[in-house]
Design an enzyme around this catalytic site. Structure first.
Site, PDB file in Angstrom:
ATOM      1  N   LYS A  42      41.819  47.219  50.842  1.00  0.00           N
ATOM      2  CA  LYS A  42      43.323  47.948  50.682  1.00  0.00           C
ATOM      3  C   LYS A  42      43.426  49.355  50.006  1.00  0.00           C
ATOM      4  O   LYS A  42      43.733  50.266  50.418  1.00  0.00           O
ATOM      5  CB  LYS A  42      44.587  46.916  50.171  1.00  0.00           C
ATOM      6  CG  LYS A  42      44.703  45.600  51.095  1.00  0.00           C
ATOM      7  CD  LYS A  42      45.465  44.638  50.412  1.00  0.00           C
ATOM      8  CE  LYS A  42      45.492  44.461  49.048  1.00  0.00           C
ATOM      9  NZ  LYS A  42      44.470  43.405  48.488  1.00  0.00           N
ATOM     10  N   ARG A  45      52.985  39.408  46.713  1.00  0.00           N
ATOM     11  CA  ARG A  45      52.046  38.481  46.568  1.00  0.00           C
ATOM     12  C   ARG A  45      52.437  37.163  46.574  1.00  0.00           C
ATOM     13  O   ARG A  45      51.661  36.200  46.624  1.00  0.00           O
ATOM     14  CB  ARG A  45      51.201  38.786  45.365  1.00  0.00           C
ATOM     15  CG  ARG A  45      49.865  39.689  45.561  1.00  0.00           C
ATOM     16  CD  ARG A  45      49.668  39.921  44.084  1.00  0.00           C
ATOM     17  NE  ARG A  45      48.056  40.200  44.134  1.00  0.00           N
ATOM     18  CZ  ARG A  45      47.670  41.232  44.016  1.00  0.00           C
ATOM     19  NH1 ARG A  45      48.425  42.390  44.066  1.00  0.00           N
ATOM     20  NH2 ARG A  45      46.228  41.801  43.902  1.00  0.00           N
ATOM     21  N   ARG A  56      31.283  45.018  42.638  1.00  0.00           N
ATOM     22  CA  ARG A  56      32.118  46.291  42.710  1.00  0.00           C
ATOM     23  C   ARG A  56      31.949  46.775  41.061  1.00  0.00           C
ATOM     24  O   ARG A  56      32.026  46.040  40.184  1.00  0.00           O
ATOM     25  CB  ARG A  56      33.685  45.774  42.918  1.00  0.00           C
ATOM     26  CG  ARG A  56      34.461  47.184  42.691  1.00  0.00           C
ATOM     27  CD  ARG A  56      35.771  46.893  43.274  1.00  0.00           C
ATOM     28  NE  ARG A  56      36.498  45.798  42.713  1.00  0.00           N
ATOM     29  CZ  ARG A  56      37.922  45.784  43.198  1.00  0.00           C
ATOM     30  NH1 ARG A  56      38.316  46.521  44.124  1.00  0.00           N
ATOM     31  NH2 ARG A  56      38.407  44.724  42.394  1.00  0.00           N
ATOM     32  N   ARG A  73      34.912  45.445  36.476  1.00  0.00           N
ATOM     33  CA  ARG A  73      36.450  45.154  36.079  1.00  0.00           C
ATOM     34  C   ARG A  73      36.345  43.714  35.582  1.00  0.00           C
ATOM     35  O   ARG A  73      35.734  42.829  35.975  1.00  0.00           O
ATOM     36  CB  ARG A  73      37.354  45.435  37.261  1.00  0.00           C
ATOM     37  CG  ARG A  73      38.491  46.159  37.158  1.00  0.00           C
ATOM     38  CD  ARG A  73      39.220  46.494  38.585  1.00  0.00           C
ATOM     39  NE  ARG A  73      39.895  45.318  38.909  1.00  0.00           N
ATOM     40  CZ  ARG A  73      40.520  45.351  40.194  1.00  0.00           C
ATOM     41  NH1 ARG A  73      40.641  46.583  40.805  1.00  0.00           N
ATOM     42  NH2 ARG A  73      41.329  44.366  40.394  1.00  0.00           N
ATOM     43  N   ARG A  93      41.276  34.663  41.898  1.00  0.00           N
ATOM     44  CA  ARG A  93      42.115  35.434  42.846  1.00  0.00           C
ATOM     45  C   ARG A  93      42.005  35.069  44.316  1.00  0.00           C
ATOM     46  O   ARG A  93      42.893  35.350  44.859  1.00  0.00           O
ATOM     47  CB  ARG A  93      41.553  36.949  42.535  1.00  0.00           C
ATOM     48  CG  ARG A  93      41.939  37.637  41.145  1.00  0.00           C
ATOM     49  CD  ARG A  93      41.062  38.694  40.670  1.00  0.00           C
ATOM     50  NE  ARG A  93      40.923  39.721  41.767  1.00  0.00           N
ATOM     51  CZ  ARG A  93      39.887  40.687  41.902  1.00  0.00           C
ATOM     52  NH1 ARG A  93      38.908  40.536  41.106  1.00  0.00           N
ATOM     53  NH2 ARG A  93      40.202  41.652  42.604  1.00  0.00           N
TER      54      ARG A  93
HETATM   55  P1  ADP Z   1      43.062  43.067  43.726  1.00  0.00           P
HETATM   56  O1  ADP Z   1      41.970  44.122  43.694  1.00  0.00           O
HETATM   57  O2  ADP Z   1      42.673  41.682  43.388  1.00  0.00           O
HETATM   58  O3  ADP Z   1      43.906  43.320  45.203  1.00  0.00           O
HETATM   59  P2  ADP Z   1      45.126  44.574  42.251  1.00  0.00           P
HETATM   60  O4  ADP Z   1      44.429  45.640  41.724  1.00  0.00           O
HETATM   61  O5  ADP Z   1      45.947  44.767  43.247  1.00  0.00           O
HETATM   62  O6  ADP Z   1      43.859  43.446  42.717  1.00  0.00           O
HETATM   63  O7  ADP Z   1      45.737  43.749  40.906  1.00  0.00           O
HETATM   64  C1  ADP Z   1      45.155  43.381  39.915  1.00  0.00           C
HETATM   65  C2  ADP Z   1      45.966  42.198  39.406  1.00  0.00           C
HETATM   66  O8  ADP Z   1      47.211  42.763  38.942  1.00  0.00           O
HETATM   67  C3  ADP Z   1      46.298  41.102  40.077  1.00  0.00           C
HETATM   68  O9  ADP Z   1      45.173  39.896  40.029  1.00  0.00           O
HETATM   69  C4  ADP Z   1      47.458  40.357  39.101  1.00  0.00           C
HETATM   70  O10 ADP Z   1      47.040  39.962  37.903  1.00  0.00           O
HETATM   71  C5  ADP Z   1      48.289  41.713  38.988  1.00  0.00           C
HETATM   72  N1  ADP Z   1      49.120  42.042  39.960  1.00  0.00           N
HETATM   73  C6  ADP Z   1      49.030  43.197  40.873  1.00  0.00           C
HETATM   74  N2  ADP Z   1      50.175  43.076  41.673  1.00  0.00           N
HETATM   75  C7  ADP Z   1      50.814  41.779  41.361  1.00  0.00           C
HETATM   76  C8  ADP Z   1      51.956  41.034  42.075  1.00  0.00           C
HETATM   77  N3  ADP Z   1      52.683  41.562  43.300  1.00  0.00           N
HETATM   78  N4  ADP Z   1      52.601  40.020  41.485  1.00  0.00           N
HETATM   79  C9  ADP Z   1      51.674  39.650  40.517  1.00  0.00           C
HETATM   80  N5  ADP Z   1      50.690  40.152  40.007  1.00  0.00           N
HETATM   81  C10 ADP Z   1      50.282  41.104  40.334  1.00  0.00           C
END
Ligand code: ADP
Ligand code: ZN
Length: 213
Positions: A13, A88, A125, A158, A169
């Site tokens: 995404k 989420r 990654r 990361r 996750r």
């Molecule tokens: P991913 O690569 O898993 O899609 P993101 O980079 O979007 O993850 O987000 C990293 C972290 O930030 C998530 O694992 C969570 O801890 C936090 N986070 C991001 N967006 C949200 C959300 N809408 N609600 C709760 N936590 C969030």
């Protein structure tokens, strides 16, 4: 209007949202990026979010609402906002609905990738701490190990891409985020795009779906 980009962690995404923003002029809003910025700057929100994010769990809805409002503050009703990483869970989806007409969800685009591929992508990654460019340990490594081709910054894993956090996750995605897709499906808003294959071909599919809205 808002277009929600959804999909499991590792579905791509962020990468696609970045391309769409750059090439089509859409506005990209990523709650993950916004939270990482808070962590980096050491804000109050960053201090609370830091360890939760490292474990791969969800940060509280209350904090996310603040982050979201902050990010949407400067967007006008005529902007096309690509929302990456929010909502989420169902409560966050309801919150988004309550923002009213200026921030209406026009569609939810789901990028679909099989679980085995997600795990392979996330565990390999690597990300540049300087500019955020992403690499893959075996598929797309930087020219010099650990050094970003684009900015010379340090390329590393990361913390939440470590296997323990990846498992959390993916689990959070199935339990909390997959029901969000169902929520929007009942409203007739969901469009599905395959997230497997060449980056440019996925991009074309996404652009087609979004352009037709
Ligand atoms: P991913 O690569 O898993 O899609 P993101 O980079 O979007 O993850 O987000 C990293 C972290 O930030 C998530 O694992 C969570 O801890 C936090 N986070 C991001 N967006 C949200 C959300 N809408 N609600 C709760 N936590 C969030
Ligand atoms: Zn870089």
């Amino acid at each position: 209007m808002i277009i929600v980009l959804t999909g499991a962690p590792g579905a791509g995404k962020g990468t696609q949202a970045e391309l769409l923003a750059k090439r089509e002029g859409y506005r990209k809003v990523s709650t993950g990026d916004a939270l990482r910025k808070h962590v980096k700057l050491g804000t109050q929100i960053g201090k609370v979010a830091h360890s939760i994010m490292e474990r791969g769990e969800l940060v509280s809805d209350e904090i996310l609402f603040k982050v979201l409002k902050e990010e949407l503050l400067t967007s006008a009703p005529e902007d096309v906002v690509l929302l990456d990483g929010y909502p989420r869970n169902i409560d966050q989806a309801r919150t988004l609905d309550s923002l009213g007409d200026a921030q209406r969800v026009k569609a939810v685009v789901q990028l679909e990738v099989p679980r085995a591929e997600l795990i392979a992508r996330l565990s390999g990654r690597r990300v540049c701490g300087g500019c955020g460019a992403t690499y893959h340990q075996t598929e797309n490594p930087p020219t010099r190990a650990g050094i970003c081709d684009k900015c010379g910054g340090t390329v590393a894993q990361r913390v939440d891409d470590r296997p323990e956090a990846v498992a959390v996750r993916l689990d959070v995605y199935v339990r909390s985020t997959a029901p969000v897709v169902q929520y929007y499906r009942e409203k007739g808003l969901v469009k599905q795009v395959s997230g497997v294959g060449e980056l440019e071909s996925i991009y074309k599919d996404l652009r087609g779906v979004i352009g037709a809205l």
